[in-house]
Design an enzyme around this catalytic site. Sequence first.
Site, PDB file in Angstrom:
ATOM      1  N   ASP A  25       7.764  -7.462   3.509  1.00  0.00           N
ATOM      2  CA  ASP A  25       7.991  -6.204   4.134  1.00  0.00           C
ATOM      3  C   ASP A  25       8.884  -6.348   5.515  1.00  0.00           C
ATOM      4  OD1 ASP A  25       5.838  -5.449   2.438  1.00  0.00           O
ATOM      5  OD2 ASP A  25       4.309  -5.679   3.956  1.00  0.00           O
ATOM      6  N   GLU A 221       5.613   3.698  -1.780  1.00  0.00           N
ATOM      7  CA  GLU A 221       5.341   3.102  -0.361  1.00  0.00           C
ATOM      8  C   GLU A 221       6.551   2.517   0.286  1.00  0.00           C
ATOM      9  OE1 GLU A 221       3.148  -0.505  -1.273  1.00  0.00           O
ATOM     10  OE2 GLU A 221       4.757  -1.565  -2.082  1.00  0.00           O
TER      11      GLU A 221
END
Length: 338
Positions: A25, A221
Site C-alpha cells: 500500500d 479499494e
Amino acid sequence: MLTPSNAAPPARTYTNPVYAAQFPDPFVLRHQGTYYAFGTTGQGRAADGRIFTLLTSNNLVDWTPAGGALMPPEDADEADFWAPEVVYHEGTFYMYYSMGGGALADTVGHRLHVATSRTPEGPYTQVALLDVPGSKFCIDAHPYQDTDGRWYLLYARDFTDTDNGYRPGTGLAIDRLLGMTRLAGESRTVMRARHDWTVFEKNRTMPLYGNQTFAEWHTLEGPFVRQHAGRYYCFYSGANFLTPRYGVDYCVADAVTGPYSDAGAEKGPRVLAAVAGHVRGPGHHSHVLSPNGQTEYLVYHAWNPAMTERQLCIDQLAWTAQGPRCVGPTYTAQPLPT
C-alpha cells in the site's frame, strides 16, 4: 566523434521492484525535493518501535530506510494499521490511515484515524478518530484538496446490500473534511462493484455482519483522485489482491463528489493489470511527479515470485485518448525518472 575517453556515460535505468522488501500500500509524498514513502506494517513495527515503514529518496528509485512514522497509540497492541497517506497543510503534516482488525477483526472492524507531525518523517501522533456512522469497516483513507480549497476524504467501506444492481462488498465513498481532523457527515458513494472481475471471494461468511454468508463478495479499494482536463478521475484497485485479477481501474466525474461513471470497466482493470509469468497483484497505488515536476508516475506494490512480499514498484502514467494508462507494469529496465 566520441571516443572511449570522452563518451557520454550510459543513461541510468531502473528495474522493478525499486525496493525489494515488504512494502504494501505505498504512498509517496514529495516535500522540498525529497520523496517520503510510507507503507503498511499491519501489526508489525519498525526497528524503532513505530508503525508504518518509512523510506526516503531523491529520485523515486534509490530508497533509504528511515525507520517508522507513527507512534503506537495506547491500547492498540493487537490492532492492524493499514494504508497511510500524508498531506501537508498550513505547517502541519496530516497522516490518514485505518486501525483495527487483528484480534479485534470480528467485533471492531476497521476505522479511520488521523495523526499529525511537524515534519514529514514524523514521528506522527494520533489525534482523532474519523467516524463513519453505520459502517464497521472503513479503510484506505485518501485526502484530496479541490480547486476551491476545500478538503475531502475518500475511503473504502463495506456495503452489504444489492441496491440498484450493485454487488455486496467493499466500495468507495467520499466526505468533506472539517479542519482536517473531522468529517462533515455528508458521506456519498463514489463507486460500488458491479462487474464480475472485482469479486474478492465467493460464498464468503462475514463474522463482522453476524456470520452472514454472501454468494459473492466484491472489493474496490485504494481510492486516489486526480483532476485532468477539467474532470475528476478516481483511481482504485479492484478484486482479490492475491489473484491475477487484481489491478487498477478508474471512474470519472465532473465534480469531486460525483456522480462517477466507470463506463468501460466491464472486462477488467484498464490502468494497471497483471502480466502472466512476470507481475502478479499490481495495485494499491499513489500518484507522484518525477523530480522535474512534469512526468507522472504510479507508485504501487506487486508480489515477489514467491508471493511472500508485496514490493515497491513505479511506472509512468500516460493520459491517452482512451483514458489514463500505465506504461507497465514493467519488469525490464526502464529510463530513470528525470
